[in-house]
Design a protein around this motif. Sequence first.
Motif: not given
Length: 157
Positions: A97-117
Motif C-alpha cells: 500500500x502506497x500513500x501519495x501526497x503533496x502535503x508535507x504535513x504527513x511526514x511527521x506521521x509517516x511511520x504511523x501510516x499502514x503502508x509506504x508514504x
Amino acid sequence: MKWIKKDLQQFIQAKEFVDTAIVPLLPFQLSNDASLEKDAFQSEALSVFLRELEKELTGRVMLAPNYHYVKTADKESELDRIGKWIDDVQAQPFRHVFFITSDSGWKKNEQALPGTMIWLPVTGGESDQGTMQTVIREHVQEVSELIRSYWKDDSKS
C-alpha cells in the motif's frame, strides 16, 4: 487499474496479479482564500501524476479513490480513519500500500501510516503545460522505479 466500473470488472477477474494499492491523500480547505489556488493546483497536478503512474504500472496496481481530508485537521486523528480504509483494502490480496501526497504535513506521521508514504513536492502553478508534463513524467519514472524495487524485494524472499 482505476476506481471505475470497467477496471474493477477486470480486477475481479485478475486480482491475484494486482498486489499494490495506491491511495492518494488529498487535502481540502475552502476556509483559507490565500491558499485556494495553490491547493487546487497541487490537487490537479497530483491527479495528473496519478493517472500517468497508473498507466505506467497497469496490471499490477489499483488506484484507490482519493482520500480527502480537511487540510487543517490533525493528521494523528486522520490515522484512525485511514486505518479503516486500509483494513478494507487489505481484505483483498494487496501486499503493498502506497500513500501519495503533496502535503508535507504527513511526514511527521509517516511511520504511523499502514503502508509506504511517497511525498511529491508540487509547487508553482505558473509554469507552462510543457514544463509541467516534463516534471510529472520525471516524477512518474522515479516513483515507478521505487515501487518496482518493492516488487523486486518480494521476488527475493
